[in-house]
Scaffold this motif. Sequence first.
Motif, PDB file in Angstrom:
ATOM      1  N   VAL A 560       1.051  -1.148   0.012  1.00  0.00           N
ATOM      2  CA  VAL A 560       0.182  -0.261  -0.036  1.00  0.00           C
ATOM      3  C   VAL A 560       0.931   0.956   0.245  1.00  0.00           C
ATOM      4  O   VAL A 560       2.066   1.381   1.045  1.00  0.00           O
ATOM      5  N   GLY A 561       0.513   2.216  -0.856  1.00  0.00           N
ATOM      6  CA  GLY A 561       1.292   3.418  -0.895  1.00  0.00           C
ATOM      7  C   GLY A 561       1.294   4.002  -0.496  1.00  0.00           C
ATOM      8  O   GLY A 561       1.269   5.018   0.476  1.00  0.00           O
ATOM      9  N   GLU A 562      -0.080   4.707  -0.695  1.00  0.00           N
ATOM     10  CA  GLU A 562      -0.956   5.140   0.169  1.00  0.00           C
ATOM     11  C   GLU A 562      -2.568   5.178   0.428  1.00  0.00           C
ATOM     12  O   GLU A 562      -3.228   4.960  -0.683  1.00  0.00           O
ATOM     13  N   ARG A 563      -2.973   4.999   1.494  1.00  0.00           N
ATOM     14  CA  ARG A 563      -4.313   4.705   2.053  1.00  0.00           C
ATOM     15  C   ARG A 563      -5.338   5.580   1.805  1.00  0.00           C
ATOM     16  O   ARG A 563      -6.385   5.212   1.418  1.00  0.00           O
ATOM     17  N   ALA A 564      -4.768   6.959   1.104  1.00  0.00           N
ATOM     18  CA  ALA A 564      -5.991   8.076   1.194  1.00  0.00           C
ATOM     19  C   ALA A 564      -6.814   7.843  -0.410  1.00  0.00           C
ATOM     20  O   ALA A 564      -5.760   7.507  -1.035  1.00  0.00           O
ATOM     21  N   ILE A 565      -7.796   8.027  -0.699  1.00  0.00           N
ATOM     22  CA  ILE A 565      -8.042   8.156  -2.106  1.00  0.00           C
ATOM     23  C   ILE A 565      -7.701   9.075  -2.635  1.00  0.00           C
ATOM     24  O   ILE A 565      -8.538  10.156  -1.738  1.00  0.00           O
ATOM     25  N   GLU A 566      -7.875   9.593  -3.566  1.00  0.00           N
ATOM     26  CA  GLU A 566      -7.725  10.914  -4.273  1.00  0.00           C
ATOM     27  C   GLU A 566      -9.276  11.744  -4.730  1.00  0.00           C
ATOM     28  O   GLU A 566      -9.689  10.944  -5.164  1.00  0.00           O
ATOM     29  N   ALA A 567      -9.451  12.261  -4.018  1.00  0.00           N
ATOM     30  CA  ALA A 567     -11.602  13.053  -4.692  1.00  0.00           C
ATOM     31  C   ALA A 567     -11.133  13.981  -4.403  1.00  0.00           C
ATOM     32  O   ALA A 567     -10.652  14.346  -3.200  1.00  0.00           O
ATOM     33  N   PRO A 568     -12.212  14.474  -5.395  1.00  0.00           N
ATOM     34  CA  PRO A 568     -12.483  16.041  -4.633  1.00  0.00           C
ATOM     35  C   PRO A 568     -13.060  16.617  -3.389  1.00  0.00           C
ATOM     36  O   PRO A 568     -13.805  15.692  -2.726  1.00  0.00           O
ATOM     37  N   GLY A 569     -12.460  17.826  -2.402  1.00  0.00           N
ATOM     38  CA  GLY A 569     -12.714  17.633  -1.323  1.00  0.00           C
ATOM     39  C   GLY A 569     -14.061  17.864  -0.961  1.00  0.00           C
ATOM     40  O   GLY A 569     -14.897  17.872  -0.163  1.00  0.00           O
ATOM     41  N   ALA A 570     -15.019  18.864  -1.766  1.00  0.00           N
ATOM     42  CA  ALA A 570     -16.432  19.170  -1.722  1.00  0.00           C
ATOM     43  C   ALA A 570     -16.967  18.207  -1.634  1.00  0.00           C
ATOM     44  O   ALA A 570     -18.264  18.061  -1.324  1.00  0.00           O
ATOM     45  N   LEU A 571     -17.154  16.610  -2.301  1.00  0.00           N
ATOM     46  CA  LEU A 571     -17.531  15.438  -2.312  1.00  0.00           C
ATOM     47  C   LEU A 571     -17.694  15.069  -0.486  1.00  0.00           C
ATOM     48  O   LEU A 571     -18.819  14.375   0.021  1.00  0.00           O
ATOM     49  N   HIS A 572     -17.100  15.546   0.153  1.00  0.00           N
ATOM     50  CA  HIS A 572     -16.471  14.589   1.778  1.00  0.00           C
ATOM     51  C   HIS A 572     -17.450  14.872   2.156  1.00  0.00           C
ATOM     52  O   HIS A 572     -18.148  15.882   2.056  1.00  0.00           O
ATOM     53  N   GLY A 573     -18.089  13.772   3.017  1.00  0.00           N
ATOM     54  CA  GLY A 573     -19.492  14.148   4.001  1.00  0.00           C
ATOM     55  C   GLY A 573     -20.788  14.598   3.446  1.00  0.00           C
ATOM     56  O   GLY A 573     -21.906  14.201   3.758  1.00  0.00           O
ATOM     57  N   ARG A 574     -20.707  13.849   2.233  1.00  0.00           N
ATOM     58  CA  ARG A 574     -21.790  14.481   1.211  1.00  0.00           C
ATOM     59  C   ARG A 574     -23.128  12.668   1.370  1.00  0.00           C
ATOM     60  O   ARG A 574     -22.367  12.222   1.488  1.00  0.00           O
ATOM     61  N   HIS A 575     -24.756  13.064   0.980  1.00  0.00           N
ATOM     62  CA  HIS A 575     -25.418  11.809   1.264  1.00  0.00           C
ATOM     63  C   HIS A 575     -25.525  12.179  -0.678  1.00  0.00           C
ATOM     64  O   HIS A 575     -26.626  12.980  -0.718  1.00  0.00           O
ATOM     65  N   ALA A 576     -25.509  10.782  -0.391  1.00  0.00           N
ATOM     66  CA  ALA A 576     -26.266  10.528  -1.857  1.00  0.00           C
ATOM     67  C   ALA A 576     -27.329   9.491  -2.147  1.00  0.00           C
ATOM     68  O   ALA A 576     -27.347   8.387  -1.068  1.00  0.00           O
ATOM     69  N   VAL A 577     -28.038   9.294  -2.871  1.00  0.00           N
ATOM     70  CA  VAL A 577     -28.765   7.488  -2.972  1.00  0.00           C
ATOM     71  C   VAL A 577     -29.264   7.484  -4.665  1.00  0.00           C
ATOM     72  O   VAL A 577     -29.178   8.149  -5.482  1.00  0.00           O
ATOM     73  N   VAL A 578     -29.254   5.784  -4.532  1.00  0.00           N
ATOM     74  CA  VAL A 578     -28.805   5.208  -5.286  1.00  0.00           C
ATOM     75  C   VAL A 578     -29.956   4.819  -5.905  1.00  0.00           C
ATOM     76  O   VAL A 578     -30.592   4.031  -4.595  1.00  0.00           O
ATOM     77  N   ARG A 579     -30.325   5.080  -7.008  1.00  0.00           N
ATOM     78  CA  ARG A 579     -32.125   4.292  -7.250  1.00  0.00           C
ATOM     79  C   ARG A 579     -32.204   3.724  -8.462  1.00  0.00           C
ATOM     80  O   ARG A 579     -32.646   4.377  -9.858  1.00  0.00           O
ATOM     81  N   LEU A 580     -31.642   2.169  -8.641  1.00  0.00           N
ATOM     82  CA  LEU A 580     -30.807   1.759 -10.269  1.00  0.00           C
ATOM     83  C   LEU A 580     -31.665   0.912 -10.335  1.00  0.00           C
ATOM     84  O   LEU A 580     -31.946  -0.388  -9.556  1.00  0.00           O
ATOM     85  N   GLU A 581     -32.070   0.282 -11.001  1.00  0.00           N
ATOM     86  CA  GLU A 581     -32.678  -0.936 -12.385  1.00  0.00           C
ATOM     87  C   GLU A 581     -31.164  -2.223 -12.103  1.00  0.00           C
ATOM     88  O   GLU A 581     -31.795  -2.726 -11.507  1.00  0.00           O
ATOM     89  N   SER A 582     -30.275  -1.632 -12.315  1.00  0.00           N
ATOM     90  CA  SER A 582     -29.283  -2.373 -12.353  1.00  0.00           C
ATOM     91  C   SER A 582     -28.704  -2.633 -10.979  1.00  0.00           C
ATOM     92  O   SER A 582     -28.441  -1.587 -10.308  1.00  0.00           O
ATOM     93  N   THR A 583     -28.668  -3.810 -10.418  1.00  0.00           N
ATOM     94  CA  THR A 583     -28.064  -4.542  -9.033  1.00  0.00           C
ATOM     95  C   THR A 583     -26.512  -4.351  -9.658  1.00  0.00           C
ATOM     96  O   THR A 583     -25.795  -3.946  -8.176  1.00  0.00           O
ATOM     97  N   GLU A 584     -25.917  -4.212 -10.799  1.00  0.00           N
ATOM     98  CA  GLU A 584     -24.262  -4.421 -10.515  1.00  0.00           C
ATOM     99  C   GLU A 584     -24.364  -3.272 -11.224  1.00  0.00           C
ATOM    100  O   GLU A 584     -22.449  -2.260 -10.221  1.00  0.00           O
TER     101      GLU A 584
END
Length: 953
Positions: A560-584
């Motif tokens: 493991v080089g770095e544990r943290a995942i690089e992603a925009p900080g503005a997305l951290h802590g937000r809540h998302a609802v996923v409502r899709l037919e495809s389980t995959e």
Amino acid sequence: MQAKSVFTLLATSSLGLVFPWSDNQATALSPMALTLALLLMFTATLAFALAWLLQMKNRKTKYLQDQLLAQRSLCQEALNALPLPIALHGMNGQPAIVNASGRSVPGALEAIMAVIGGADFAAKKPALLQGQTSQHALEYTGADGDVHPAHAWIRTIFDQHGQVQGYASSLLDITAFRDAEREAKASERSLDELARRIPVVVLTLLLDAGNARHLTFATGNMKALFNADLRDLKDTDGSLRTAALRDCIHPEDWSAFEQLIAPATTDPQTRDLDFRTFGQHGLRWIHATLAPTQQADGTSRLMGYFIDTTELNLRNEALRVARDVAERASKAKGDFLAIMSHEIRTPMNGLIGMLELFGHTPINQEQRELLQAVGDSAGNLLQILNDILDFSKLEAGDVRLDLTAFDPRLWMDHVAGVMTAAAHKKGLDIHFSTDASVAGQLRGDGLRLGQVLLNLLSNAIKFTDRGGVSARLVALGDSGSHQRLCLSVSDTGIGIESDKQAALFKPFAQAEAWTSRRYGGTGLGLAICHHLVQLMEGSIELISEVDAGTTVNVEVRLPVGERAIEAPGALHGRHAVVRLESTETTATLGAYLHAAGMTVEQVDPSQPMREGMAASLLFVDVTDVVSQTQINAHVVAVTTQPLVPAGMQWKDERILLSANPLKWQSTLRASMAALELDDPAGRRSLQDDSGGTQPLAVMPFVQSTDAGLPVHHGHILVAEDHPISQQLIRRQLGLLGLSCDVVDNGRDAYEALTGGDYALLLTDCNMPQMSGYELARAWRAHEDTTGAPHRLPLIAMTANALSGQTARAREAGMSDVLSKPLQLLALSQKLAQWLPGPTPLRASADAPTGSRGVKDTATQAELEQLFTTTSLGDLQDLRACLAAADAPAATQVLHRLLGALPLFADGDLLEQGRQLFEALQAEGGKQALPGLNGFMQRTEELLSTLNRSRLIL
């Protein structure tokens, strides 16, 4: 008076005692009576004293007798404790004292008595009287009735005055010793017989203080090894006859043999030597092993053996010859593949490069389809060549892993970008996913791991006609410092029968013979994957069922080089609802959003939305227009339609996110766009007047109007000695928006670097005056000397894929290696890795900009004219080298000529040129110079033919 009274009283009392009948009355005593009384008193006293003395003597005598008895008992017990028969004899031989062992074996005493009474013993009596011990070998009858051999020792017993009192005897039964001796002698005879029957000699050499050698022990087949008997090699006193031994040993090996039998030193190491002797059946090879030991008295000892290894040496020699033949064959194979790589890749460089350039010219649809077919065929040929070369490098052990840090999610996105078009072309769905538990950065050879994934996906797409393929990366275990990962590739293709599956990891193996005819390929893909996974200390497993598809699982363990995942900080802590037919798709999207630091709630589309539900983001199917009215959230519509290259679009004020494939970066961009955290101007530019859409900008570069290739900004230097390759690279860089300066040797490149401002250097490896390797080393030294603030990216270009170019280039200071033929996409991707951020585009009269098509593409006639002109000059230079007998200069000129010759010449002429090139490079290359005459004559004929053809056209 008083004394007299006492005397009188005593006398009276005595008389009373003596004469009790006398009256006690005072009576006058006469002197005679008194004297008599005194005598009686004295006598009584004396008798009392004598009685007391006698009693004391009796006590002492009894004490001494008791002591004597105790000592005799102790002596007897001591004798009894001895396991040997012990006896004390009188002068006549009769036993006086016998221990328990002697009493238990009466026959032993009888045998000893017979010895004492014998004439031989009588003859030894004078010596016995002088204190000597007499030894006798005898036999006696034991308690078991058997006759036993024994040794008897007899010695004279003297008293304190030196007088002979008798004899003491002891007897030792030597039956066990004699049996052991017989067995030892039998074993010795067997070993000696064995040693004489096999070609081995065991010996011991004793070296005295004067370094004289004594052969103290030797056994074995001396005749077979040295053609000499033992008596021929030593004197009567055991001294080794060095001169005789020297005649048995090959003269070239005698000095080494002398060191072998030299006196032992403080070094206790075992000595080994292989030497030759003149044996009984001719020249023999002997292996000697001697162990030296230093003795306390100054002597040294050598103990060891000699064994005939002639047959072993013959076999080893045969094995060495076979190994040399195999190595030569392997080298020939490697040389052939290296030559094939160079000779095929060089024309492929021109072919594919020119095809790509041709595709950027104004052509009609029919021509474009024909061009696409030619390009596909060329690409297939190049892939077959790459597979063969990769497998050969793996088989030869030339592949080394380059451990670097990489982002597994971006890595999966890159592979998805490469393979998506091939899947969509066949009408297949393609799915990629990375679990949230996978670390943000891993250390490994991402390029080789990507090669495995690309091979597996290529196979899956090739053998799947309907349905789809998928690739999934999951973490099976996590130790903190390492993660155990499983990379799975699944398809819904034709499947493989169980009895054919094991052979698929072997080279050139395919499930059925018809698969290569229908689907193509070399059958090397899985074999290459297997080799690479083994190199990574991982495992690969194939699970398949006919008509149900195939799954290949690859397990590797990466740091493991770095544990943290690089992603925009503005997305951290937000809540998302996923409502899709495809389980995959739901699972993949949920993993991406979790990795970005968001909380995720999955809602089944068959269930109504919860009243009052709120979220930052809502992911719904593109056909679902109701759910977004039931929740306060920014909406992202997920579609199964491909949206390339960005994977998302703006359409009708909605963000569309493609799940075919669903990529990590596309998910992040769609989320940021839906939250209106991106650039609104950039969003508006994605919509055209007709209401259609353009892909969302992936990176801050301008899209090329020709073929969707990015336009790089910068000015680079190209070092390439061949004019046709120069022209091709110049045009390719122009299509990518790069200006360039081109030089034809390393020395000019070095001078250009010192006087110019370049973002990158592209250099050929083999050039005149200064090679690419020498150029790299010189420039790195220049940077170190001047303290350059940053290191210039140096990228090597080579057509030889089997010569370890990557390792050699990195050792020289190169940043990376590009394999010829150079293709626009690969060139663009490599440049994107090393070029700095966008810089103002510098004008260059030699290169067109990347924002317009190339209108002056070189035709075949132009190429032939360029080749003819250049080659005539090369032939003139070759003649000058031939006249000056300058083999190194001729090698450089010939290399330059061979760089473009494959585009126009047949295999015969190429083979002749290649052989001359190798001969000139070898030691004594001047001897190959005369062969240039025939080659130059044939090349001139080729140039004349090309010139006539051009004139006709």
